[in-house]
Design a protein around this motif. Structure first.
Motif, PDB file in Angstrom:
ATOM      1  N   PRO A   1       1.115  -1.420   0.117  1.00 47.19           N
ATOM      2  CA  PRO A   1      -0.334   0.085  -0.315  1.00 47.19           C
ATOM      3  C   PRO A   1       0.658   1.334   0.134  1.00 47.19           C
ATOM      4  O   PRO A   1       1.945   0.904  -0.041  1.00 47.19           O
ATOM      5  N   GLN A   2       0.394   2.473  -0.444  1.00 49.29           N
ATOM      6  CA  GLN A   2       1.127   3.509  -0.777  1.00 49.29           C
ATOM      7  C   GLN A   2       1.294   3.997   0.644  1.00 49.29           C
ATOM      8  O   GLN A   2       2.024   4.340   1.198  1.00 49.29           O
ATOM      9  N   VAL A   3       0.033   3.892   1.892  1.00 51.83           N
ATOM     10  CA  VAL A   3       0.581   4.340   2.774  1.00 51.83           C
ATOM     11  C   VAL A   3       0.809   3.040   4.581  1.00 51.83           C
ATOM     12  O   VAL A   3      -0.448   2.377   4.245  1.00 51.83           O
ATOM     13  N   LEU A   4       1.605   3.158   5.110  1.00 53.55           N
ATOM     14  CA  LEU A   4       1.106   2.224   6.332  1.00 53.55           C
ATOM     15  C   LEU A   4       1.501   2.447   7.658  1.00 53.55           C
ATOM     16  O   LEU A   4       2.797   3.129   8.147  1.00 53.55           O
ATOM     17  N   ILE A   5       0.484   2.471   8.202  1.00 53.35           N
ATOM     18  CA  ILE A   5       0.775   3.035   9.589  1.00 53.35           C
ATOM     19  C   ILE A   5       0.210   1.880  10.811  1.00 53.35           C
ATOM     20  O   ILE A   5      -0.542   1.528  10.494  1.00 53.35           O
ATOM     21  N   THR A   6       1.268   1.770  11.581  1.00 52.99           N
ATOM     22  CA  THR A   6       1.170   1.104  12.891  1.00 52.99           C
ATOM     23  C   THR A   6       1.555   1.326  13.865  1.00 52.99           C
ATOM     24  O   THR A   6       1.696   2.606  13.762  1.00 52.99           O
ATOM     25  N   GLY A   7       1.156   0.846  15.087  1.00 57.11           N
ATOM     26  CA  GLY A   7       1.041   0.802  16.124  1.00 57.11           C
ATOM     27  C   GLY A   7       0.106   1.452  17.696  1.00 57.11           C
ATOM     28  O   GLY A   7      -1.242   1.646  16.246  1.00 57.11           O
ATOM     29  N   SER A   8      -0.226   0.916  18.414  1.00 55.03           N
ATOM     30  CA  SER A   8      -0.933   1.443  18.978  1.00 55.03           C
ATOM     31  C   SER A   8      -2.165   2.794  18.632  1.00 55.03           C
ATOM     32  O   SER A   8      -0.915   3.812  19.687  1.00 55.03           O
ATOM     33  N   GLY A   9      -3.092   3.056  18.766  1.00 53.90           N
ATOM     34  CA  GLY A   9      -3.826   4.223  18.713  1.00 53.90           C
ATOM     35  C   GLY A   9      -3.713   3.932  17.592  1.00 53.90           C
ATOM     36  O   GLY A   9      -4.602   5.532  17.503  1.00 53.90           O
ATOM     37  N   SER A  10      -3.093   3.553  16.645  1.00 53.62           N
ATOM     38  CA  SER A  10      -2.827   4.291  14.807  1.00 53.62           C
ATOM     39  C   SER A  10      -4.458   4.660  14.343  1.00 53.62           C
ATOM     40  O   SER A  10      -4.573   5.629  13.563  1.00 53.62           O
ATOM     41  N   SER A  11      -5.587   4.012  14.984  1.00 56.42           N
ATOM     42  CA  SER A  11      -6.398   4.007  14.382  1.00 56.42           C
ATOM     43  C   SER A  11      -7.422   5.193  14.003  1.00 56.42           C
ATOM     44  O   SER A  11      -8.030   5.448  13.463  1.00 56.42           O
TER      45      SER A  11
END
Length: 390
Positions: free
Chosen positions: A10-20
Motif C-alpha cells: 500500500p502507498q501508506v502503512l501506519i502501525t502502532g497502538s492507537g493508530s486507528s
C-alpha cells in the motif's frame, strides 16, 4: 539471475497502538468527502467502529455504514455494498474488521468501476479498471488482507471460493492498530495467528519467492512464532499482540508478492463445502502439509526452524527441516488449534467430496507453487490425514 518481479505494498502503512484514530486524517489526505464504512454487526455492537466514525467526523468526512458482512465474503455482500456505495455518492471505502469486511471492501471498490459481475474477474490480473481507494483497518492479526492484492469471494450458487488477484485490489492505506485486537477471543486469536504463520511459511517456500518477500516472511515467522502463545494465553498482553499483528502484516506483504502454496489450495474447498473459516482450515492443514513438503526444499524449511528459534546446529538439512515441522506442530498443539473433525467436518462427506476438493485445489493454482508438487491422490490422502489428526 533474479527474475524480474514487482513488489507491491500500500502507498501508506501506519502501525502502532492507537493508530486507528488517524483514519480521518488519512481520508482527508485522499481528498474524499464521503466514505462507505464496511464492517460487520459484531464490530458495531462492540463499539469498535465508534472511534473510527468519530475520527472521520472530526476530519469533516461523511460516511455511510454497511455493517452487514456477517459471514465470509459473498457475491451478495459485494452487490449490496456496491449499491450502497453508489446510492450515497461515496468516493472511498474504510474497511474495519477481519478479512471478511476487508475483502468485501476491496471487491466493492473494483466493482464500482468495472462492468459485469465479480465472478468474471476471478483469477489473477483480470480487472481492467482501478477501483476507489480503500483504507483497511484490521481488527484481527491474521489475514494480512490489508496489504495484499487478493480478495476471496464466495459464489454461494456454486459453493466456490473465488480467488481474485489484482493490483487494483491493493488497499491505498493500511492502518494496523494492535489495540483493536484486545477483544479478539482466544480461539480466533489462535486460528488467525496460525493463518498468518501459514502465509509467511508458504511465501518463504513458494516457487515464486523473491529476495524482498523472503525478508518479510522470515521476520513474520519470528514475530508470530515467538509471541502467539503469549497473545493467546493473555489477550490483554499488548506487547505480544503488537508483535503478532506486525508479523501478520509482514506475512501479508510476503505472500501478496510471493503467492501461497498447497495449504491454501486445499483450504479453500474446505471453506466452500463445510463453511469452516479460512484461518481455521489453514491452521488445521499447516502441520500435515509441512511434513509432506519438507523434502521439496529442506534448506528453506531449515531456515524456518531457525526463524522459530530452534537450535539446528550440527543437524543435516533434512533433520533441520523436520525440526521446523515439529516446531509448527508444537505451536499448533500449545494454542489448541482444533482438528478438522473438531471443527465439525463430517468424515464421510469429506471422503466423498475429497476427489472434487482435490481438483478444486489444483485448479486454484496455489499447489503449483509448493516445493513438493502434489498429485490428486496425494491431496486426497492429505485431507484424510488432516481429518484423523487430533
Amino acid at each position: 539471475m533474479l527474475p524480474i518481479r514487482p513488489f507491491l505494498v500500500p502507498q501508506v502503512l501506519i502501525t502502532g497502538s492507537g493508530s486507528s484514530e488517524r483514519v480521518g486524517e488519512e481520508t482527508q489526505k485522499l481528498g474524499v468527502k464521503k466514505v462507505l464504512i464496511v464492517t460487520d454487526g459484531v464490530m458495531t455492537k462492540m463499539g469498535i467502529v465508534e472511534p473510527i466514525k468519530k475520527s472521520l467526523s472530526q476530519s469533516g468526512t461523511q460516511f455511510t455504514l454497511f455493517d452487514g458482512v456477517n459471514t465470509e465474503p459473498t457475491v451478495d455482500y459485494v452487490l449490496q455494498g456496491v449499491e450502497l456505495f453508489k446510492q450515497n455518492g461515496c468516493q472511498a471505502l474504510v474497511a474495519v474488521g477481519g478479512g471478511s469486511p476487508i475483502d468485501t471492501a476491496k471487491a466493492i471498490s473494483v466493482m464500482a468501476t468495472n462492468p459485469g459481475s465479480i465472478e468474471q474477474y476471478k483469477g489473477l490480473h483480470n480487472i481492467p479498471n482501478p477501483g476507489f481507494p480503500v483504507v483497511a483497518i484490521p481488527t484481527t492479526a491474521g489475514t494480512g488482507s490489508e496489504v495484499t492484492i487478493f480478495t476471496i469471494i464466495t459464489d454461494t450458487k456454486s459453493d466456490v471460493k473465488m480467488l481474485i488477484g489484482s493490483v487494483h485490489c491493493l488497499p491505498r492505506v493500511a492502518i494496523v492498530d494492535p489495540l483493536l485486537t484486545l477483544s479478539c477471543p482466544r480461539g480466533l486469536t489462535a486460528a488467525v495467528g496460525i493463518d498468518a504463520l501459514t502465509h509467511a511459511v508458504e511465501a518463504y517456500v513458494s516457487l515464486k519467492a523473491q529476495p524482498m518477500s523472503d525478508i518479510f516472511a522470515l521476520s513474520a515467522i519470528e514475530l508470530i512464532s515467538g509471541n502467539l502463545r503469549q497473545a493467546w494465553a493473555n489477550g490483554q498482553n499488548v506487547e505480544a499482540r503488537e508483535k503478532v499483528m506486525l508479523g501478520a502484516l509482514q506475512a501479508g506483504i510476503a505472500f501478496s508478492n510471493a503467492s501461497v502454496a498447497l495449504v491454501h489450495g486445499m483450504s479453500r474447498p474446505i471453506g466452500a463445502y463445510f463453511h469452516v473459516p479460512h484461518g481455521a482450515s489453514n491452521a488445521a492443514l499447516l502441520g500435515v502439509v509441512t511434513e509432506f513438503s519438507l523434502i521439496g526444499n529442506p534448506e528453506r524449511y531449515a531456515h524456518i526452524a531457525q526463524a522459530m528459534g530452534e537450535d539446528v546446529e550440527g543437524l543435516s538439512l533434512m533433520e533441520a527441516a523436520e525440526v521446523a515441522a515439529e516446531a509448527i506442530e508444537n505451536l499448533i498443539r500449545d494454542i489448541q488449534i482444533p482438528s478438522l473433525k473438531a471443527l465439525g467436518v463430517d468424515g464421510k462427506r469429506l471422503e466423498e467430496l475429497a476427489p472434487a476438493m482435490a481438483d478444486a485445489a489444483i485448479a486454484s493454482g496455489s499447489p503449483g507453487n509448493n516445493p513438493r508438487q502434489a498429485t490428486k491422490e496425494e491431496i486426497i490422502e492429505l485431507y484424510k490425514i488432516a481429518y484423523e489428526r487430533e
